[in-house]
Design a protein around this motif. Structure first.
Motif, PDB file in Angstrom:
ATOM      1  N   ARG A   1       2.497   5.555  -0.106  1.00  0.00           N
ATOM      2  CA  ARG A   1       2.445   6.883   0.530  1.00  0.00           C
ATOM      3  C   ARG A   1       2.948   7.959  -0.428  1.00  0.00           C
ATOM      4  NH1 ARG A   1       1.407   7.984   5.739  1.00  0.00           N
ATOM      5  NH2 ARG A   1       1.580   5.760   6.216  1.00  0.00           N
TER       6      ARG A   1
ATOM      7  N   ASP B   1      -1.262   0.658   3.423  1.00  0.00           N
ATOM      8  CA  ASP B   1       0.055   0.020   3.342  1.00  0.00           C
ATOM      9  C   ASP B   1       0.006  -1.417   3.855  1.00  0.00           C
ATOM     10  OD1 ASP B   1       1.685   1.919   2.155  1.00  0.00           O
ATOM     11  OD2 ASP B   1       2.188   2.906   4.049  1.00  0.00           O
ATOM     12  N   ALA B   2      -0.696  -1.620   4.963  1.00  0.00           N
ATOM     13  CA  ALA B   2      -0.795  -2.974   5.530  1.00  0.00           C
ATOM     14  C   ALA B   2      -1.503  -3.912   4.556  1.00  0.00           C
ATOM     15  CB  ALA B   2      -1.528  -2.920   6.864  1.00  0.00           C
TER      16      ALA B   2
ATOM     17  N   PRO C   1      -2.541  10.476   6.656  1.00  0.00           N
ATOM     18  CA  PRO C   1      -1.417   9.637   7.108  1.00  0.00           C
ATOM     19  C   PRO C   1      -1.844   8.313   7.734  1.00  0.00           C
ATOM     20  CG  PRO C   1      -0.991  11.932   7.634  1.00  0.00           C
ATOM     21  CD  PRO C   1      -2.404  11.873   7.150  1.00  0.00           C
ATOM     22  N   GLU C   2      -2.781   8.325   8.687  1.00  0.00           N
ATOM     23  CA  GLU C   2      -3.199   7.079   9.334  1.00  0.00           C
ATOM     24  C   GLU C   2      -3.994   6.195   8.372  1.00  0.00           C
ATOM     25  OE1 GLU C   2      -5.108   7.680  13.064  1.00  0.00           O
ATOM     26  OE2 GLU C   2      -3.426   8.795  13.929  1.00  0.00           O
TER      27      GLU C   2
ATOM     28  N   GLU D   1       5.037  14.784   2.966  1.00  0.00           N
ATOM     29  CA  GLU D   1       3.649  14.306   3.061  1.00  0.00           C
ATOM     30  C   GLU D   1       2.685  15.480   3.199  1.00  0.00           C
ATOM     31  OE1 GLU D   1       1.476  10.451   4.791  1.00  0.00           O
ATOM     32  OE2 GLU D   1       2.697  11.526   6.278  1.00  0.00           O
TER      33      GLU D   1
ATOM     34  N   THR E   1       6.722   4.296   1.961  1.00  0.00           N
ATOM     35  CA  THR E   1       6.303   3.313   0.963  1.00  0.00           C
ATOM     36  C   THR E   1       5.949   3.973  -0.367  1.00  0.00           C
ATOM     37  OG1 THR E   1       3.980   3.463   1.618  1.00  0.00           O
ATOM     38  CG2 THR E   1       5.360   1.852   2.787  1.00  0.00           C
TER      39      THR E   1
ATOM     40  N   ASP F   1      -1.535   4.314   6.434  1.00  0.00           N
ATOM     41  CA  ASP F   1      -0.964   3.223   7.242  1.00  0.00           C
ATOM     42  C   ASP F   1      -1.749   1.937   7.009  1.00  0.00           C
ATOM     43  OD1 ASP F   1       0.970   4.837   8.374  1.00  0.00           O
ATOM     44  OD2 ASP F   1      -0.165   5.214  10.224  1.00  0.00           O
ATOM     45  N   GLN F   2      -3.064   2.059   6.971  1.00  0.00           N
ATOM     46  CA  GLN F   2      -3.919   0.876   6.811  1.00  0.00           C
ATOM     47  C   GLN F   2      -3.870   0.355   5.370  1.00  0.00           C
ATOM     48  OE1 GLN F   2      -7.671   1.146   9.346  1.00  0.00           O
ATOM     49  NE2 GLN F   2      -7.043   3.300   9.320  1.00  0.00           N
TER      50      GLN F   2
ATOM     51  N   GLN G   1       3.769  -4.524  -1.681  1.00  0.00           N
ATOM     52  CA  GLN G   1       4.401  -3.414  -0.976  1.00  0.00           C
ATOM     53  C   GLN G   1       5.292  -2.553  -1.870  1.00  0.00           C
ATOM     54  OE1 GLN G   1       4.652  -6.628  -0.270  1.00  0.00           O
ATOM     55  NE2 GLN G   1       6.779  -7.259   0.073  1.00  0.00           N
TER      56      GLN G   1
END
Length: 588
Positions: free
Chosen positions: A440, A471-472, A464-465, A374, A437, A468-469, A480
């Motif tokens: 990502r 991905d959700a 990164p964070e 990453e 994922t 995360d959102q 996904q």
């Protein structure tokens, strides 16, 4: 009589960069003397710019800049070094050497894999700079011409499948790099105490006549601006060819390389609000056979050398020269200089752009493990000692490593008997994570804060964070297993290649970005500005709505970028030089 395109240049004084190159004594400057100045951790005067030709940028830690100012201290000045690594290939022995240097002699201890298919050291203090170059030299590496107004590190598709074609293409990437390198001895004189680096020894010339012989391709004042070159093997566009000035698209017949299609004038940097700047895809000039490759590379570079704008650095890149003089005029000049005409381009297609994460078997029956890193940052994190893991692999690996232009790392040429052993090490150190994922894997960021002096907003630390959102959102909509090519850059200079993303975010200020949308999966379309200077929360709200619409309204296997154009979120950028800034095509 044919008109000279140089006559179309503005009647204006040359930029100061032209003066400093002209007066630099072929990139020597007073760098050697400056290294002895212990009163500052940085470089003085022209040397601040000249060290870039030696592969370095002066930086400081912006997180502690204010604190040091309060203490009446200068910023914590240091340099970032970018290695020259044509095609991104490095041996395990060399890797162990750079790992050791990063651990012992840099402020951050990390190795950063970059979009230029090489590695960077960040946080090298002044007293370690000369030892760093000598360390690299002992490993058979250098940082010549990885920055500055020269042809930079030549990229090559990492392609671990078609091994024989990759081997040929990689050799051409190396040959192009060597052919276009500066011939001055400045690098050896300053960093290696004059030790011979090149096959021909040259002394710093004092007259134009000698200079033209010493630097026959780059000339005494080198290029008007940075210049980037790639070698691309379809169907993979993993190097994002349209981000580069000169591109050689490999054409194979029966598994054998026969020549290249040549594309010229790509580039992604721009300036916020400056409508004279724009990202652009490269123009197809035609096909050349193998015997003409180096002549073609030289002809394109020397044409840009002679015709590029040296009065305005914002207009100095190859794409602006093409716009000013005309693509056909530039192409005809290249043909005259290389002595042969371009043939008609051969057919090819791009079907993939990202890296193939995980194991693949090559046609040579060797195995290749692509590790997702990453943001390209190799460091030992809590419960995820990535840097140690690669070091342990390097101790036993008998093949090579390939750094990709997507900031990942390939453990290449693994025999079947070593496959399980290498996978075990990779899993134990978090280098293989089955929970990563698809989204990502297809997201990318430039370095930005705290080290990049040009950064306007966070990028690497923010991504990164943020993902995360995203991905959700993807999971909420049953996507996904799909992805959007998403890239974030801290400024508009283009290092993170956001201007070839389906969704691109370009830093405007702390916590604020310009949001672009509508690029495509193949990396052949520039995205369009959707909203300017908006917060990360506003962007997330917008993307959430887009993903929901995409999930419910997409056509079969339709990518998000194509959906964004078809559904009218934005109108496509067709000719960036004309319509990138067209307000009638920007959503109200």
């Amino acid at each position: 009589m044919k008109s000279d395109p140089r006559a179309k240049l503005p009647d204006a004084p040359l930029t100061d960069n032209e003066r400093l190159k002209d007066q630099s004594d072929y990139l020597h400057g007073s760098i050697a003397q400056d290294l002895k100045d212990g009163l500052t951790g940085g470089f003085n005067g022209d040397n601040f710019q000249l060290i870039r030709f030696h592969g370095m940028y002066e930086q400081d830690d912006r997180d502690i800049r204010a604190e040091r100012a309060e203490q009446k201290l200068e910023p914590l000045k240091n340099v970032m070094l970018r290695c020259r690594l044509s095609g991104g290939i490095i041996s395990p022995k060399q890797w162990l050497g750079i790992d050791e240097f990063a651990a012992e002699h840099t402020l951050y201890g990390s190795i950063r894999l970059t979009t230029r298919q090489t590695f960077q050291f960040h946080g090298v203090l002044k007293n370690n700079i000369k030892p760093m170059h000598q360390w690299l030299h002992q490993l058979g590496l250098d940082s010549i011409a990885t920055a500055g107004d020269v042809n930079r590190n030549v990229l090559c598709t990492s392609n671990p499948i078609e091994s024989s074609l990759h081997r040929e293409a990689y050799e051409w990437a190396k040959a192009i790099s060597e052919h276009l390198l500066p011939k001055t001895t400045a690098y050896a004189d300053i960093w290696l105490d004059g030790e011979k680096v090149f096959s021909t020894e040259l002394t710093a010339p004092q007259t134009k006549e000698i200079a033209d012989k010493a630097e026959p391709i780059l000339g005494k004042t080198y290029l008007p601006r940075k210049f980037k070159t790639t070698v691309v093997i379809p169907p993979l566009n993993d190097v994002d060819l349209h981000a580069n000035d000169l591109n050689f698209v490999a054409i194979g017949e029966n598994g054998k390389l026969v020549g290249f299609n040549v594309l010229v004038g790509g580039g992604l940097s721009m300036e916020h609000g400056n409508r004279k700047t724009f990202p652009n895809t490269a123009y197809d000039f035609g096909f050349v056979g193998l015997s003409d490759v180096l002549k073609c590379a030289e002809a394109v570079v020397t044409t840009q050398r002679d015709w590029g704008d040296r009065t305005n650095r914002k207009a100095a890149k190859t794409r602006y020269t093409l716009q000013r003089v005309g693509v056909d005029v530039f192409k005809n000049e290249v043909e005259q200089r290389m002595g042969v005409p371009f043939q008609a381009s051969r057919p090819y297609a791009f079907t993939e752009r990202g890296d193939r994460i995980g194991w693949v078997e090559g046609e040579d029956k060797k195995w290749h493990l692509t590790l997702f890193i990453e943001n390209g940052r190799l460091l030992d994190y809590p419960n995820k000692p990535l840097k140690t893991g690669v070091r342990e692999i390097a101790k036993i690996h008998t093949g090579d490593f390939r750094l990709t232009a997507n900031q990942n790392l390939i453990v290449a040429g693994v025999s079947a008997r070593d496959k399980a052993k290498i996978e075990k090490i990779a899993r134990e150190h978090g280098l293989i994570d089955d929970k990563v994922t698809e989204q990502r894997k297809n997201s990318m960021a430039c370095v930005a804060f705290p080290t990049c002096p040009l950064a306007m907003a966070e990028s690497e630390r923010f991504l990164p964070e943020f993902i995360d959102q995203i991905d959700a959102m993807m999971a909420k909509n049953g996507l996904q297993n799909d992805n959007i090519i998403l890239r974030i850059t801290g400024c508009p200079n283009g290092c993170g290649r956001a201007m070839l993303a389906e969704i691109g975010m370009v830093g405007k200020a702390i916590g604020r970005y310009n949001l672009y949308v509508g690029g495509n999966r193949a990396g052949t379309r520039i995205p369009r500005l959707f909203k300017e200077n908006i917060t990360a929360d506003e962007i997330l709200t917008q993307i959430d709505a887009w993903i929901a619409a995409w999930a419910s309204e997409r056509e079969a296997a339709e990518s998000f970028g194509d959906f964004a154009v078809r559904s009218g979120i934005v109108k496509p950028v067709v000719n960036a030089a004309v319509d990138f800034w067209d307000e009638s095509k920007i959503p109200a």
